[in-house]
Design an enzyme around this catalytic site. Structure first.
Site, PDB file in Angstrom:
ATOM      1  N   ARG A  52       1.060  -1.226  -0.223  1.00 34.57           N
ATOM      2  CA  ARG A  52      -0.021  -0.384   0.262  1.00 34.57           C
ATOM      3  C   ARG A  52       1.011   1.575   0.097  1.00 34.57           C
ATOM      4  NH1 ARG A  52      -2.491  -3.815   1.743  1.00 34.57           N
ATOM      5  NH2 ARG A  52      -0.321  -4.312   2.553  1.00 34.57           N
ATOM      6  N   THR A  53       1.323   1.549   0.775  1.00 34.20           N
ATOM      7  CA  THR A  53       2.270   2.303   1.016  1.00 34.20           C
ATOM      8  C   THR A  53       3.365   2.927   0.102  1.00 34.20           C
ATOM      9  OG1 THR A  53       2.822   2.117   3.526  1.00 34.20           O
ATOM     10  CG2 THR A  53       4.356   3.607   2.563  1.00 34.20           C
ATOM     11  N   LYS A  81      26.114  -4.168  -2.466  1.00 30.60           N
ATOM     12  CA  LYS A  81      28.108  -4.672  -2.249  1.00 30.60           C
ATOM     13  C   LYS A  81      28.288  -3.480  -1.327  1.00 30.60           C
ATOM     14  CE  LYS A  81      26.632  -3.920  -7.341  1.00 30.60           C
ATOM     15  NZ  LYS A  81      26.712  -2.760  -8.648  1.00 30.60           N
ATOM     16  N   ARG A 102      11.348   4.230   2.743  1.00 28.23           N
ATOM     17  CA  ARG A 102      10.621   3.098   3.607  1.00 28.23           C
ATOM     18  C   ARG A 102      12.316   2.010   3.850  1.00 28.23           C
ATOM     19  NH1 ARG A 102       5.968  -1.270   4.661  1.00 28.23           N
ATOM     20  NH2 ARG A 102       5.035   0.542   5.012  1.00 28.23           N
ATOM     21  N   HIS A 130       5.254   6.099  11.414  1.00 27.60           N
ATOM     22  CA  HIS A 130       4.727   6.016   9.856  1.00 27.60           C
ATOM     23  C   HIS A 130       4.000   6.954  10.037  1.00 27.60           C
ATOM     24  CE1 HIS A 130       3.903   4.096   6.353  1.00 27.60           C
ATOM     25  NE2 HIS A 130       3.317   2.813   6.428  1.00 27.60           N
TER      26      HIS A 130
HETATM   27  N1   CP Z   1       0.282   0.174   6.152  1.00 29.37           N
HETATM   28  C1   CP Z   1       1.150  -0.012   5.512  1.00 29.37           C
HETATM   29  O1   CP Z   1       2.634   0.267   5.183  1.00 29.37           O
HETATM   30  O2   CP Z   1       0.948  -1.272   4.305  1.00 29.37           O
HETATM   31  P1   CP Z   1       2.204  -1.694   3.482  1.00 29.37           P
HETATM   32  O3   CP Z   1       3.069  -1.922   4.732  1.00 29.37           O
HETATM   33  O4   CP Z   1       2.008  -2.929   2.583  1.00 29.37           O
HETATM   34  O5   CP Z   1       2.781  -0.731   2.816  1.00 29.37           O
END
Ligand code: CP
Length: 304
Positions: A52-53, A81, A102, A130
């Site tokens: 999703r993110t 590497k 991320r 997050h």
């Molecule tokens: N909600 C969320 O962070 O989902 P993903 O890990 O799929 O990005």
């Protein structure tokens, strides 16, 4: 002023800035075709898996007319590497106008923001923060409840490693909530977040049984027990099925109650809940696209 700011922790944005993002998100939901960032390049660096993110951020970038570079598989990069995060970020900030990132390590996004010449948006750093999820959660809460003020917010499941709940309690602390934390002892809300709530005078209760809070909650925020955060897999096996929400449990819930979940789910919400009008998690994920359009547009100065 959001322009040129990094969003690493939800605390990087003031209450007014968060509300500005929610208002912008509503504007983008009403009118999603706004190619305000033609000519901009945005990097999407996912050192940890995501559905999703990453996809909602990249959809947001595309809807805004920006071009997208990046990776979703760290094994296809020079990290394998031995290239450091510092060098990677210094390189990519030469190429892009904004970096969405991320990373599995807590603090990695803050460190990246200190190395980068362009703003960083934290798309999740380990069990820490997050913040874009928090803003989309707030958007979903406001949209379903008509307000952010004075709500009963129940959080269920992995409150220890769940970065989404950590960010959300900080953001919602501006709006006089009462929190109900439901978790097994092994996954209780960490003391630092309870200290934060104590310092702010925010009420909270801790429970072991989900049935204790189902009749009280305005928002039922379910979370996944995250296997990837456990060093001891036996402990994961012991707690993974502690809470499973079934449709028949919802008969006692308030009419306005909505079920949120950052997703993915792995069993903590039975699929028989999906048809219940109180199930809001797929709409919540859709809201993420508009919220991320708002974050990107505001940071790149396309909406002031
Ligand atoms: N909600 C969320 O962070 O989902 P993903 O890990 O799929 O990005």
């Amino acid at each position: 002023m959001i322009k040129n700011k990094s969003l690493v922790s939800i605390n990087d944005f003031s209450k007014d800035e968060m509300l500005r993002i929610l208002d912008l998100a509503a504007d983008f939901e009403a009118n999603p075709d706004q190619p305000l960032l033609t000519g901009k390049i945005i990097a999407s660096l996912f050192f940890e898996p995501s559905t999703r993110t990453r996809l909602s951020f990249e959809t947001a970038m595309n809807r805004l007319g920006a071009r997208v570079i990046g990776f979703s598989d760290v094994n296809a990069t020079s990290t394998t590497k031995g290239e450091t995060l510092k060098d990677t970020i210094k390189m990519v900030s030469n190429y892009a106008d904004l970096i969405v990132m991320r990373h599995p390590l807590e603090g990695a996004a803050r460190y990246a923001s200190e190395q980068s010449s362009v703003p960083i948006v934290n798309a999740g750093d380990g069990a820490n923060q997050h913040p874009s999820q928090t803003l989309l959660d707030m958007y979903s809460i406001r949209k379903t409840q008509g307000t952010l003020q004075n709500l009963n917010i129940a959080m269920v499941g992995d409150l220890k490693y769940g970065r989404t709940v950590h960010s959300l309690i900080m953001a919602m602390s501006y709006f006089n909530p009462t929190f109900y934390f439901v978790a097994p002892d092994e996954l209780r809300m960490p003391q630092e977040y309870k200290n934060f709530l104590d310092d702010k005078g925010i009420k909270y209760e801790e429970h072991h049984d989900m049935a204790d809070i189902l009749h009280i909650a305005d928002i039922l925020y379910m979370t996944r027990v995250q296997k990837e955060r456990f060093s001891d897999l036996l402990e994961y096996e012991r707690v993974k099925n502690t809470y499973v929400l079934h449709n028949d449990m919802l008969s006692v819930s308030k009419d306005n109650m909505r079920i949120l979940h950052p997703l993915p789910r792995v069993g903590e919400i039975s699929t028989d809940v999906d048809q219940n009008p109180k199930a809001y998690f797929f709409e919540q994920a859709r809201n993420g696209m508009f919220t991320r359009m708002a974050i990107i547009a505001a940071i790149l100065g396309a909406k002031e």
